[in-house]
Enzyme design. Structure first.
Site, PDB file in Angstrom:
ATOM      1  N   GLU A 229     -14.680   3.255   1.888  1.00 54.82           N
ATOM      2  CA  GLU A 229     -13.497   2.354   1.979  1.00 54.82           C
ATOM      3  C   GLU A 229     -12.423   3.084   2.422  1.00 54.82           C
ATOM      4  O   GLU A 229     -11.903   4.025   1.694  1.00 54.82           O
ATOM      5  CB  GLU A 229     -13.236   1.573   0.746  1.00 54.82           C
ATOM      6  CG  GLU A 229     -12.077   0.370   0.906  1.00 54.82           C
ATOM      7  CD  GLU A 229     -12.625  -0.742   1.680  1.00 54.82           C
ATOM      8  OE1 GLU A 229     -12.357  -0.202   3.011  1.00 54.82           O
ATOM      9  OE2 GLU A 229     -13.000  -1.638   1.526  1.00 54.82           O
ATOM     10  N   ASP A 305     -14.732  -5.450   3.122  1.00 54.46           N
ATOM     11  CA  ASP A 305     -13.544  -6.697   3.127  1.00 54.46           C
ATOM     12  C   ASP A 305     -14.116  -7.449   3.917  1.00 54.46           C
ATOM     13  O   ASP A 305     -13.629  -8.380   4.685  1.00 54.46           O
ATOM     14  CB  ASP A 305     -12.415  -6.062   3.626  1.00 54.46           C
ATOM     15  CG  ASP A 305     -12.464  -5.114   5.115  1.00 54.46           C
ATOM     16  OD1 ASP A 305     -13.553  -5.093   5.601  1.00 54.46           O
ATOM     17  OD2 ASP A 305     -11.593  -4.703   5.532  1.00 54.46           O
TER      18      ASP A 305
END
Length: 506
Positions: A229, A305
């Site tokens: 991430e 996401d």
């Protein structure tokens, strides 16, 4: 944990069974369990990953009536029953609607929901994969992988038993090492439960591609990296690990594993040989990655996401509880090699000859005198006959070339504009100069198959295998069966995507 002697005995068994063309008795998840790092998720559309597994591997839905069927292995621990899928999907389109978890925890992968990035479906979900986009064989038996085009993705945001926080975990996946792009992000692994970016260290997933925004390896890629991430990491440095090689294996074994202040990247040819370690050591020194804050959702083909601009092909993969030893992973690699992944035909029906000139006639009732032509760069249909002008006959003629992106399929060069090819752009078909770029080559590669209406052939996009040559209001598109665009209408779909291939007018 395997002892050295146990591992040597296992490898001897693998080699013995591989020599007879038989799948190994132990599945990859049996091997992980023997190493005290059991699978908590096991996904594959090609085979069972436990020796005793007989349940469903995946589900497909056909376009003709919306019904679904589960595809299971031919026998316990065996290869998927591809013939059952072929029979169910005959004369229509099929999508993969679920990839079942074989571990018993119910960590199934289904259509990814909207996140920070919305998918292309009308409700914001991601697209589903074609059921026929990635045919392969395992020990000579046909199976299908999961061909991820941009906009396609699967996830499970309520998974059970996955690593949370800084807990250790392991992962492997078998991928097509030649199918990738620089989009974000073709991942498989642990991600956010909200489908939004919640900060550094909230993911730990396998990434494959040639994106260089966050990190890279040696050469120009593609590379195996870890998506943690807000960063694709190839090693300790956030930017570059020269020990992480560019890869070109047709079938690639990818491994990412992590534990408190420890993680590793390992990989190898899934068709032969052993694993190499590209990185093993401390977590990146950037804030947020030590300790990790993993959340435990599972993703395939997208980022945490729901960033869904990437492409790739997935055949099988697992996630484990605990940090697997190299010896356990070496045994898993031996199992994968013994499965004998190999390529399979991407085309069926009418045989095309490279170098020949062809024309393509519509089969939709009321339109059977119309052929695929071009007017300038616009690809359309027009009425063409033996009495048509020479110019129109040339515009309705196409030279068959080996596929610019994949020689197992084809590209279609304009007879009257040499060097220009039919390609898709924003799902419309256009005539475009071959500039040698990866994108244009992929957009200009198409795979003919037995037609959906029984006449001639249907021509599938290689890079978007849910989409076919379709005429709609006499304009050419690559269209899906019942998608979000007007030209995706299910009405007359089978007729509109079926073409009789004849000798070229010119």
């Amino acid at each position: 944990m395997f002892s050295r002697r146990s591992f040597e005995r296992f490898c001897a068994l693998v080699l013995s069974l591989a020599a007879t063309g038989t799948l190994v008795e132990a599945g990859t998840c049996d091997i992980y369990a023997s190493g005290n790092t059991p699978c908590i998720a096991a996904h594959s559309t090609t085979r069972a990953l436990y020796s005793a597994y007989t349940g469903a591997l995946y589900q497909v839905q056909r376009g003709s009536d919306g019904t679904t069927v589960n595809i299971s292995p031919l026998s316990a621990g065996g290869v998927a029953n591809a013939s059952a899928q072929d029979k169910f999907c005959a004369s229509t389109t099929c999508l993969i609607t679920a990839i079942y978890d074989q571990s018993g925890r119910g960590n199934h992968l289904k259509q990814a929901p909207p996140g920070a990035f919305h998918g292309p479906e009308a409700d914001g979900h991601d697209n589903l994969a074609s059921a026929i986009g990635a045919p392969v064989t395992l020990n000579g038996q046909k199976a299908y992988g999961v061909f991820i085009s941009p906009g396609t993705g699967y996830s499970n945001n309520a998974a059970s038993g996955t690593a949370i926080g800084d807990e250790p975990q392991g992962m492997y996946a078998v991928l097509d090492g030649t199918h990738y792009n620089d989009g974000c992000c073709f991942d498989y692994g642990n991600a956010e439960i909200s489908s939004t970016d919640t900060g550094n260290g909230h993911m730990e997933a396998i990434y494959y591609g040639d994106n260089t925004i966050w990190g890279s390896g040696a050469g120009s890629g593609p590379w195996l990296m870890a998506d943690l991430e807000n960063g694709l990491f190839s090693g300790l440095s956030p930017s570059n690990n020269p020990s992480n090689p560019s890869l070109s294996y047709r079938f690639f074994s990818a491994i990412v594993k992590g534990a408190p202040n420890l993680w590793a990247l390992r990989g190898g040819n899934a068709a032969s040989g052993s694993l190499s370690t590209y990185y093993s050591g401390a977590r990146p020194s950037v804030s947020g990655y030590n300790p990790m804050s993993k959340e435990g959702a599972i993703i395939l083909g997208i980022g945490g996401d729901n960033s869904n601009g990437a492409q790739g092909t997935f055949y099988e993969g697992v996630m484990t509880s605990g940090y697997p030893t190299d010896a356990t992973e070496n045994a898993v690699q031996a199992n994968i090699v013994a499965a004998k992944y190999a390529t399979s035909s991407l085309t069926s029906g009418t045989a095309l000859t490279v170098g020949s000139s062809i024309s393509l006639r519509a089969t939709t009732p009321g339109y059977t005198t119309r052929y695929i032509t071009h007017t300038g760069s616009a690809v359309n249909t027009q009425v063409v006959s033996s009495s048509s002008t020479t110019a129109l006959k040339q515009q309705a003629s196409w030279t068959v070339r080996a596929g610019l992106a994949n020689s197992a399929c084809f590209s279609f060069e304009s007879v009257d504009t040499p060097g220009s090819f039919i390609r898709h752009a924003a799902f419309g078909l256009t005539l475009s100069t071959n500039d040698g770029t990866k994108l244009v080559s992929e957009d200009a590669t198409f795979c003919p198959q037995t037609s959906l209406n029984g006449q001639g052939s249907s021509i599938r996009s290689w890079s978007y295998p849910t989409r076919y040559f379709r005429h709609y209001e006499n304009v050419l598109y690559i269209a899906s069966n019942g998608g979000v665009h007007t030209f995706d209408s299910a009405t007359s779909f089978n007729n509109d995507v079926s073409w009789v291939i004849t000798a070229g007018f010119a």
